[in-house]
Scaffold this active site. Structure first.
Site, PDB file in Angstrom:
ATOM      1  CD  GLU A  26      40.496 -38.144  36.274  1.00 25.41           C
ATOM      2  OE1 GLU A  26      41.623 -37.630  36.238  1.00 25.41           O
ATOM      3  OE2 GLU A  26      40.272 -39.242  36.794  1.00 25.41           O
ATOM      4  N   GLY A  27      40.107 -32.809  37.396  1.00 22.35           N
ATOM      5  CA  GLY A  27      40.193 -31.353  37.180  1.00 22.35           C
ATOM      6  C   GLY A  27      38.801 -30.768  37.086  1.00 22.35           C
TER       7      GLY A  27
END
Lengths: 593, 593
Positions: free
Chosen positions: A440-441
């Site tokens: 998620e980053g």
């Protein structure tokens, strides 16, 4: 194996006592969530976590998922556990009642999320992905899409995915190559390969709903040409019965450091039938609906694994007899003292507690503001809350997952050699926690999101949503005798954060490298101040007392003291690193690495 | 998979340029090790590491060791690699020529050790354990024991172990229960169970020489009643031919987080024939002969894995195209820039370099002093060197293994999701590195060794061996313009360390908990100052230049700048934590954990 028991006292403390002021009166639509109902929800979640999910955690890690001829099989016990999980309504806990959800406020739902991730992170990812898909369709889908897909995602009979990453592109989604070709029937034919797709294929649900980022034929280059498509594994008939197999196939699963019971899939779309979600070329906006919720969830995962590790380590420190306390035997009748008697072991445990409880408070704050953003009657108040959540999201994602890795490693350290062998389950928590800093980053991407997007947004408006309550608190309590060891250090750290913010705002506009070089340290400084503020409030709340028992409040104050003495001083080093500028990083030549 | 190439330029820099002053004139018995011979040794080690050991690292991790009916089988390829390794004389590289060793000075041998551990930590443990056993027998064994065992350990045809840990006792060896019963033949019958015995059973050598801690019947309680026994797997005949199988058996191997190709054995001694090594009840002293050498080796392992991870991460950062540099495209012709263009990626790489090169300098210093302690003509100089080595040993073990874990994790972070999957080999380095913080005494135990033993020893004499050269350096270079950005910050950190030392010396004698509560932070502060001093000297040496090429010296100075700006400022936070005292740790009640 450490036994996991949900930390209900601290959860209740955060929910009811720490944010008592903010939560009075209750938000519209939350009135029914009185103490009794909330306790029932938490108790039911705790029971499921302990009795159903935790027992599958080690065995799931050992077995991993199995790939065979395009099929993915989850480890033994997962199917039954999932059936129970779905039947009891946990998938749709926070979902819209219009589609069968329970409509539980976020501030309660995050506590349950934490329990499930503590007990079995791999398992919790399947419904977690469903939740992301639910969000995106709920926000951007057509009426027909919502009616068809949401009830089935909410009841858990179908699951969801986020199909973003391709072999050559992860962070930089502008490089996506998957194509969407309009079909005569008004749908699209999706063609391309995706990797790292969690829950991309498995045996838990009758159908899987892929949300796929792809390019339309007329798409502009880069991220402005990305659209989102809904690609069901089985194309549903009008009545929702899964029908023809769609042209999406699983080419294999990854063998990973951890979360081995979570299926991480390579998916091939070979002209698969997909349905546009939202407007053409607006896929990034829709993706961020999933992504922002997912980032908070990932932060909670970091917290959850730290908590699980703490419980194991604290129990072991009480049982394991080794050596003598420096000041003389505390268990003279035994051959040795419990290692809890050694100051360095206590230091590690307190470091874990400080990280965990500070994190839970931070999540509680953000989750409450999320409720405000969704439910408050006053639009201005809703907007302000959304600002704060946007600001805190990257901080929570990065800081809590770094903490999760740090604390699960401390848990192993307290166990010593016994923590390094697989049997005791402590090293699994380290391996599982490690992904949270990446997916998620990556945490570096979170730091850039904070300094390069959130800080300058709306002329610094988001940052003011955070600075104002802290400044107000410091002004109100400057002379508060009960907070003497706390308010002063917080004030000092806060001033450093203000100066660092001004430095980045000023220098970062002249030279984009400056913001980038400061980003990670700035995020950590921000998190230290945020948690320092919440620890001050926790000390206040503990002084007021409440329903958690005297020992709880004494421990809370003790952990706060540790935080201010042993953790918050890091703000000085971070400040020095930021204010030293980017030179040491940018002037180093590429060829010298 | 990252390709491992030994960092020969930095190794030569540390060996010849950084410590040029100390190494002139050469020590007695080291005269022959001129540049040409050393380069030949390093090149041969580098070639073996790259072409033989590194290719077995991933496959060894995947396969692990196999236990079957009392036998342990190392992964495919290990037997051939070991045969080559032994035949080429690497086992006895630093061993006494009298017993067939090469007699290579420690300052050279540690560099080769680093290479082998970088390439394949699991493999390197087998000869590493042999080395420990060699040391103990060489120092404490009888003439007959030395003649029988040393040549066979040195040529690698037999291997060694250290049998200390039992299920209920690791750190606290006073709890050992294994018994030694004198036999009529003048030997002893050893009975008991040991766990976590590295290389305890395997298929690489014809015989295994166990050094076992056990209690004689008349032993006093606690660590003063521990003796050391030599227990061969096969009892050798007079000519050294392995004969009857001794009553020691392997009950199983551990399944571990990492170093999966290193056999970690449970051993059962059922009246096994053992021979006393050294004096009765003096086993701890003999054990520490192994242990201290092993602690330096473990520190080198942390460094080695960090280096391997750096090489992988730096290569990936150059190849992986993703996003654009903040200041605008640096590769406009490509779809994206290499991630090396992102300041946060550079920050992580520089953090790794600063840790690695500082560590290598610190090891180089200690290894040189070890050579002095062994070889110098002047007894006073030998003693002084031994003091410094004793002081630095726990610092190197703890600081370098913490650095190893931190840096291998940064390596994974730079790889992103591709670092989390097993195929790329980056996550294995994290799992392998994790044990180094635990074995040979956890890092908390190292910190206690530093503050509670080494600091007060001989009225602070050991500490003065460290403080004096730094104080002299600071005095000599206070006005040195070429060192302006470096000497000032070092001076500040050094004053903090002096104050913290005085605080611990004073408070620690009143309250033993004070030293314990400060220990870990004190060790880190100590390590920061030690490396700050070495970085100053590295800047000097780089300014002088030498044979490593202009880019090397430019990079060295650049990394030094990073260290002083981004790493050394942590000294303030550590100082604050120490000076805050033990209260936050000791006053927290046991029942509140």
């Amino acid at each position: 194996m450490p036994v996991y028991d949900a930390p209900l006292a601290d959860m209740r403390f955060v929910l009811r006592e720490l944010f008592a002021a903010e939560r009075t009166p209750p938000l519209p639509g939350s009135e029914e969530y009185g103490d009794e109902l909330v306790d029932a929800v938490l108790a039911a979640g705790a029971k499921l976590a302990r009795s159903v999910l935790a027992p599958l955690n080690r065995s799931g890690d050992e077995a991993g998922c199995r790939f065979d001829d395009g099929q993915v099989y989850t480890p033994q016990g997962f199917r039954d556990a999932y059936a129970r999980f779905a039947a009891d309504g946990w998938v749709g806990l926070a979902a819209d009642p219009e589609y069968g959800g329970q409509g539980v406020p976020q501030s309660i739902a995050v506590l349950v999320q934490e329990m499930f991730a503590s007990a079995n992170l791999s398992f919790s990812m399947y419904p977690g992905l469903t939740h992301g898909a639910y969000h995106a369709i709920h926000r951007w889908g057509s009426d027909a899409q919502r009616r068809m897909y949401l009830p089935r995602l909410v009841d858990g009979s179908w699951s969801g995915t986020m199909c973003l990453t391709e072999p050559h592109c992860g962070t930089d989604l502008g490089l996506i190559r998957t194509r969407a070709q309009p079909t005569p029937a008004g749908a699209h034919a999706i063609t391309g390969s995706k990797i790292f797709i969690s829950a991309g294929e498995h045996d838990l649900t009758r159908n899987i709903v892929h949300l796929v980022l792809a390019r339309l034929p007329d798409a502009p280059a880069g991220i402005k040409g990305i659209s989102m498509f809904l690609v069901p594994k089985f194309l549903p008939g009008e009545d929702g019965t899964p029908g023809a197999r769609n042209a999406v196939s699983c080419g294999g699963i990854e063998h990973k450091m951890g979360i081995r019971a979570s299926a991480t899939c390579q998916l091939h779309f070979d002209g698969a039938t997909g349905f546009l979600v939202g407007a053409p070329h607006k896929g990034m906006r829709a993706m961020f609906t999933m992504m922002n919720a997912a980032r908070l969830t990932v932060g909670v995962q970091g917290l959850a694994l730290a908590e699980a590790s703490y419980q194991g380590a604290a129990a072991y420190a009480r049982e394991r007899l080794q050596g003598r306390a420096p000041g003389g035997a505390v268990r003279p009748e035994a051959d040795a003292d419990p290692i809890l008697a050694h100051p360095d072991v206590r230091r590690m445990l307190l470091h874990m507690r400080a990280g965990i409880e500070g994190a839970r408070a931070l999540v509680g704050w953000a989750a409450h503001e999320l409720d405000v953003a969704e439910r408050h009657a006053d639009a201005a108040r809703r907007d302000a809350a959304q600002d704060l959540v946007s600001l805190l999201t990257p901080v929570i994602k990065a800081c809590l997952t770094d903490m999760g890795s740090e604390c699960t490693n401390l848990g192993v350290q307290i166990y010593g050699g016994h923590g390094y062998i697989r049997d005791n389950g402590m090293e699994q928590l380290v391996r599982d926690a490690r992904i949270c800093q990446i997916y998620e980053g990556t945490n570096g991407v979170q730091a850039m999101d904070l300094v390069a997007r959130k800080l300058p947004a709306h002329g610094g408006r988001l940052l003011r949503r955070f600075f104002h309550p802290i400044a107000d608190f410091l002004a109100a309590h400057a002379a508060d005798e009960s907070l003497v060891p706390f308010v002063g250090p917080l004030h000092k750290a806060f001033r450093r954060l203000q100066q660092a913010s001004a430095y980045i705002a000023q220098r970062g506009t002249e030279d984009a490298d400056e913001a980038g070089a400061a980003a990670s340290e700035y995020l950590r400084l921000f998190a230290l101040v945020a948690q320092g503020y919440l620890w001050c409030r926790a000390v206040q709340a503990a002084a007021r007392g409440g329903a958690q028992g005297e020992a709880f409040y004494r421990a809370k104050r003790g952990t706060a003291q540790f935080y201010f003495q042993r953790v918050l001083p890091q703000s000085g080093a971070l400040f020095a690193a930021i204010m030293g500028g980017a030179g040491a990083i940018t002037q180093y030549r590429d060829e010298d690495f």
